[in-house]
Each structure stands twice: as structure tokens, then as C-alpha cells.
Motif scaffolding. Structure first.
Motif, PDB file in Angstrom:
ATOM      1  N   LYS A 119     -69.219 -70.489 -40.333  1.00  0.00           N
ATOM      2  CA  LYS A 119     -69.592 -70.751 -41.732  1.00  0.00           C
ATOM      3  C   LYS A 119     -71.041 -71.231 -41.817  1.00  0.00           C
ATOM      4  O   LYS A 119     -71.809 -70.760 -42.665  1.00  0.00           O
ATOM      5  CB  LYS A 119     -68.670 -71.805 -42.337  1.00  0.00           C
ATOM      6  CG  LYS A 119     -69.036 -72.202 -43.767  1.00  0.00           C
ATOM      7  CD  LYS A 119     -68.291 -73.433 -44.228  1.00  0.00           C
ATOM      8  CE  LYS A 119     -68.863 -74.683 -43.599  1.00  0.00           C
ATOM      9  NZ  LYS A 119     -68.250 -75.925 -44.131  1.00  0.00           N
ATOM     10  N   GLU A 120     -71.417 -72.161 -40.937  1.00  0.00           N
ATOM     11  CA  GLU A 120     -72.792 -72.685 -40.952  1.00  0.00           C
ATOM     12  C   GLU A 120     -73.795 -71.582 -40.640  1.00  0.00           C
ATOM     13  O   GLU A 120     -74.863 -71.495 -41.267  1.00  0.00           O
ATOM     14  CB  GLU A 120     -72.927 -73.826 -39.941  1.00  0.00           C
ATOM     15  CG  GLU A 120     -72.096 -75.055 -40.259  1.00  0.00           C
ATOM     16  CD  GLU A 120     -72.411 -75.643 -41.621  1.00  0.00           C
ATOM     17  OE1 GLU A 120     -73.599 -75.666 -42.001  1.00  0.00           O
ATOM     18  OE2 GLU A 120     -71.467 -76.066 -42.327  1.00  0.00           O
ATOM     19  N   PHE A 146     -74.015 -69.232 -43.621  1.00  0.00           N
ATOM     20  CA  PHE A 146     -74.744 -69.880 -44.719  1.00  0.00           C
ATOM     21  C   PHE A 146     -76.246 -69.759 -44.506  1.00  0.00           C
ATOM     22  O   PHE A 146     -77.001 -69.422 -45.433  1.00  0.00           O
ATOM     23  CB  PHE A 146     -74.342 -71.354 -44.808  1.00  0.00           C
ATOM     24  CG  PHE A 146     -75.111 -72.113 -45.861  1.00  0.00           C
ATOM     25  CD1 PHE A 146     -74.784 -71.992 -47.204  1.00  0.00           C
ATOM     26  CD2 PHE A 146     -76.173 -72.936 -45.499  1.00  0.00           C
ATOM     27  CE1 PHE A 146     -75.503 -72.689 -48.182  1.00  0.00           C
ATOM     28  CE2 PHE A 146     -76.889 -73.627 -46.459  1.00  0.00           C
ATOM     29  CZ  PHE A 146     -76.555 -73.511 -47.810  1.00  0.00           C
ATOM     30  N   GLN A 154     -77.306 -66.224 -45.088  1.00  0.00           N
ATOM     31  CA  GLN A 154     -77.361 -65.932 -46.522  1.00  0.00           C
ATOM     32  C   GLN A 154     -78.626 -66.520 -47.149  1.00  0.00           C
ATOM     33  O   GLN A 154     -79.300 -65.868 -47.954  1.00  0.00           O
ATOM     34  CB  GLN A 154     -76.120 -66.521 -47.201  1.00  0.00           C
ATOM     35  CG  GLN A 154     -75.985 -66.174 -48.677  1.00  0.00           C
ATOM     36  CD  GLN A 154     -74.718 -66.760 -49.269  1.00  0.00           C
ATOM     37  OE1 GLN A 154     -74.259 -67.830 -48.864  1.00  0.00           O
ATOM     38  NE2 GLN A 154     -74.138 -66.061 -50.227  1.00  0.00           N
ATOM     39  N   GLN A 155     -78.963 -67.739 -46.762  1.00  0.00           N
ATOM     40  CA  GLN A 155     -80.171 -68.382 -47.270  1.00  0.00           C
ATOM     41  C   GLN A 155     -81.428 -67.614 -46.867  1.00  0.00           C
ATOM     42  O   GLN A 155     -82.406 -67.554 -47.616  1.00  0.00           O
ATOM     43  CB  GLN A 155     -80.275 -69.817 -46.749  1.00  0.00           C
ATOM     44  CG  GLN A 155     -79.196 -70.761 -47.255  1.00  0.00           C
ATOM     45  CD  GLN A 155     -79.298 -71.029 -48.750  1.00  0.00           C
ATOM     46  OE1 GLN A 155     -78.547 -70.462 -49.543  1.00  0.00           O
ATOM     47  NE2 GLN A 155     -80.238 -71.856 -49.141  1.00  0.00           N
ATOM     48  N   THR A 161     -67.826 -67.295 -50.603  1.00  0.00           N
ATOM     49  CA  THR A 161     -68.530 -68.429 -50.034  1.00  0.00           C
ATOM     50  C   THR A 161     -68.741 -68.152 -48.538  1.00  0.00           C
ATOM     51  O   THR A 161     -68.089 -67.274 -47.957  1.00  0.00           O
ATOM     52  CB  THR A 161     -67.725 -69.726 -50.189  1.00  0.00           C
ATOM     53  OG1 THR A 161     -66.520 -69.616 -49.401  1.00  0.00           O
ATOM     54  CG2 THR A 161     -67.379 -69.983 -51.649  1.00  0.00           C
ATOM     55  N   ALA A 162     -69.621 -68.923 -47.923  1.00  0.00           N
ATOM     56  CA  ALA A 162     -69.852 -68.757 -46.486  1.00  0.00           C
ATOM     57  C   ALA A 162     -68.575 -69.048 -45.702  1.00  0.00           C
ATOM     58  O   ALA A 162     -68.292 -68.394 -44.696  1.00  0.00           O
ATOM     59  CB  ALA A 162     -70.983 -69.683 -46.031  1.00  0.00           C
TER      60      ALA A 162
END
Length: 217
Positions: free
Chosen positions: A147-148, A151, A154-155, A165-166
Motif C-alpha cells: 500500500k505504501e 501510494f 500514485q503520487q 485507494t492505495a
């Protein structure tokens, strides 16, 4: 699992080093559980394998369920170190996903990983905490780490998750990795996956994921 055993105080958190005798008991327990299963293993077997007194076993682990939980935690923590060490690099999302997939398949398709999963599945109705421990020590922290990474990707604009969501994307990705291969080898203990088979599955999952969520120009 390596000879350096530690039980994490929390998933992917700080390690809580065990004393020499506790480590000896834990190593012996791992060997006995993998050889005889949870139901077939006894504290007497573990005591004899460790070469310690029964009081020493109970001084560190109150019962067989707690001891098995410690084995699961230490095994998951030790085998997942490569995933914990993966760093995000902008523009390298395909390589990162391949690294995650390759390492996660190594964990879930390893001989000990499959054996522990079979034991947990067989005993979880009688000992629900075993299932919780297994999930908290294995799949959950892996999803958290992925997930991290997603994220950050995605950023950086390396992936486009849309309404996902991530964390949701991480669950999709991790679930896809273990799905069919883990189920197949859980139910076919006489077979062993080859390196080529694992690489082929890893490529299929990464390609499929990026077709859905990869950046399009």
C-alpha cells in the motif's frame, strides 16, 4: 527461517530479541511442528528436541498454541525481510511490482510457508487465535507495505488507481499473486514449483495489474 530468530512486537515493527534458551525452544518447536503438524506435536517432543526441561519451555511459552503462534510470527517476520526492504524509485514501478511478486511467491510457496498455512487452516476452528496470528504476521503487513509503495507510485504519477485507494489496490495485487499458485500447491504437497513457473506467474500478475492501473500517455 534463519538461525537469528526474533518475534516482532508489531507487524514490520521493532524486533523483540529472545533469550538464548527461548530461541532454542523456538527452533525446536519449528522443527517439531513442521514434522508432525500442530495436532501431532507435543510439548514433550519440543522439550526433547530443544534439550531443555519442561519448566524451561513453559517459562517462555505458556502453552502449545502460544508457542505455535511464536513460530508463525518468527517465520513470517524472517521470510518477509526482502519485501520490507523494497524502496520506491520513481519511474520503476514495473520493476518494483516484479520484486514484490517474486519475493511474495517465494514466501507463500516455500515448503515451510505452505506447511504452516496447512496447519493453520486445519486448526483454525479449534484455535481461532492461530488464524489471527497468521494473518496479522503474514498477509496483513505485506498488504501494508505494498500500500505504501503504491501510494508513492500514485503520487509520482507512475500509476492511476482511479477510485481505488492505495490499500484496495494493494489487496488486489497481493491477492492476485498468491491466488491460484498458493491454492494449487497447498492441495498438491507432492509437487514443487519451478523458478520458471514462479517467474511466469509473477510476470502475468504484474502485466495484468499495469494494464489496469499503469500510467497511460
Amino acid at each position: 527461517m534463519t538461525d537469528s530468530i526474533a518475534v516482532p512486537s508489531s507487524a514490520f515493527g521493532a524486533e523483540r530479541p529472545l533469550g538464548a534458551k527461548a530461541m532454542t525452544v523456538l527452533k525446536a518447536a519449528r522443527k517439531v511442528f513442521l514434522a508432525h503438524g500442530f495436532a501431532g506435536a507435543t510439548t514433550d517432543m519440543i522439550q526433547r528436541e530443544a534439550g531443555v526441561s519442561k519448566s524451561t519451555v513453559y517459562a517462555h511459552f505458556a502453552n502449545k498454541e502460544i508457542l505455535f503462534s511464536a513460530v508463525v510470527q518468527s517465520e513470517c517476520f524472517a521470510t518477509s525481510i526482502n519485501i520490507r526492504n523494497i524502496q520506491f524509485v520513481p519511474g520503476k514501478i514495473r520493476e518494483i511490482l516484479h520484486e514484490i511478486a517474486d519475493n511474495y511467491l517465494q514466501i507463500v510457496l516455500s515448503k515451510s510457508g505452505l506447511a504452516l498455512a496447512r496447519m493453520v487452516i486445519a486448526e483454525v476452528e479449534r484455535f481461532p487465535n492461530l488464524g489471527k496470528t497468521f494473518y496479522e504476521a503474514g498477509p496483513k503487513p505485506c498488504v501494508s507495505q505494498v500500500k505504501e509503495l503504491l501510494f508513492l507510485a500514485q503520487q509520482a504519477g507512475d500509476i492511476e488507481l482511479g477510485e481505488l485507494t492505495a490499500e484496495e489496490a494493494a489487496r488486489v495485487f497481493v491477492g492476485s499473486i498468491r491466488s491460484e499458485p498458493q491454492l494449487y500447491y497447498l492441495t498438491h504437497p507432492e509437487e514443487t514449483p519451478t523458478k520458471a513457473q514462479k517467474q511466469q506467474w509473477s510476470k502475468l500478475i504484474v502485466d495484468t495489474f499495469l494494464r489496469s492501473y499503469g500510467k497511460t500517455d
